[in-house]
Design an enzyme around this catalytic site. Structure first.
Site, mmCIF file in Angstrom:
data_model
loop_
_atom_site.group_PDB
_atom_site.id
_atom_site.type_symbol
_atom_site.label_atom_id
_atom_site.label_comp_id
_atom_site.label_asym_id
_atom_site.label_seq_id
_atom_site.Cartn_x
_atom_site.Cartn_y
_atom_site.Cartn_z
ATOM 1 N N CYS A 263 0.869 -1.169 0.000
ATOM 2 C CA CYS A 263 0.000 0.000 0.000
ATOM 3 C C CYS A 263 0.913 1.227 0.000
ATOM 4 O O CYS A 263 2.063 1.135 0.400
ATOM 5 C CB CYS A 263 -0.869 0.012 1.243
ATOM 6 S SG CYS A 263 -2.616 0.061 0.887
ATOM 7 N N CYS B 156 -4.297 -0.931 -2.554
ATOM 8 C CA CYS B 156 -4.940 0.349 -2.858
ATOM 9 C C CYS B 156 -4.661 0.697 -4.311
ATOM 10 O O CYS B 156 -3.665 0.248 -4.883
ATOM 11 C CB CYS B 156 -4.463 1.457 -1.927
ATOM 12 S SG CYS B 156 -2.727 1.881 -2.029
ATOM 13 N N CYS C 244 6.848 0.484 -9.956
ATOM 14 C CA CYS C 244 7.644 -0.218 -8.943
ATOM 15 C C CYS C 244 9.127 0.008 -9.217
ATOM 16 O O CYS C 244 9.525 0.208 -10.362
ATOM 17 C CB CYS C 244 7.349 -1.718 -8.983
ATOM 18 S SG CYS C 244 5.815 -2.173 -8.196
#
Length: 183
Positions: free
Chosen positions: A10, A86, A94
């Site tokens: 998250c 989320c 990433c």
């Protein structure tokens, strides 16, 4: 067999991912080990998250709000599956060292949006606990099912089942099915 490492992710790592880590590890899966992190961690766990976990008798030992960068360190725990909890974390790029890891989206409402109401905060965190528990229960039930045992026996001698990446694919699919079967 070494457990598959699942990172519950998250943005703030203060509520949803923390709760998912705690509940997942509470189930004592033989095949999956859970940790959580955030792309931009707040640095503290939401008190309603801790209160809900304690109320439901889920251990909060070892939980901490931390950055996903903690897992990039050498000799560190490296995730093999990422579950984003989320929509922000699911759409953020990433770091390069996480790019090739399978990602599953479990977009869940942020229970900490009710900052001005104790009652609504408790309800939001209780609802989150129920949703996560149902999803983990689905995964646990499958991993304990006769169908999975038969699959293991049938495939134990096959070279493809011995490969870790094939077991990671199987667990990734269970995370996806858990969403579809508990909505």
């Amino acid at each position: 067999m070494k457990p598959i490492r699942a990172l519950m992710l998250c943005t703030g790592n203060s509520a949803r991912s923390i709760m998912a880590e705690a509940i997942g590890n509470n189930y004592l899966f033989d095949y999956i080990q859970f940790k959580s992190a955030g792309s931009n961690p707040i640095g503290e766990i939401n008190p309603y998250c801790l209160l809900t976990l304690e109320k439901m008798s889920v251990s909060t030992n070892g939980l901490e709000s931390k950055s996903w960068n903690k897992f990039s360190e050498t000799n560190s725990w490296k995730p093999e599956i990422i579950v984003t909890l989320c929509s922000n974390a699911g759409s953020e790029p990433c770091p390069i060292w996480l790019e090739d890891i399978p990602k599953i989206k479990w977009d869940l409402e942020d229970p900490s949006i009710h900052k001005d109401s104790h009652l609504l905060s408790m309800k939001g965190f209780s609802d989150l606990f129920i949703i996560l528990s149902l999803r983990f229960n689905y995964i646990k039930d499958y991993l304990k099912s006769a169908e999975f045992e038969a699959f293991k026996i049938k495939n134990s001698q096959l070279e493809k089942f011995k490969k870790r990446e094939n077991r990671i694919d199987l667990i990734s699919n269970l995370f996806l099915e858990a969403v579809n079967n508990n909505e």
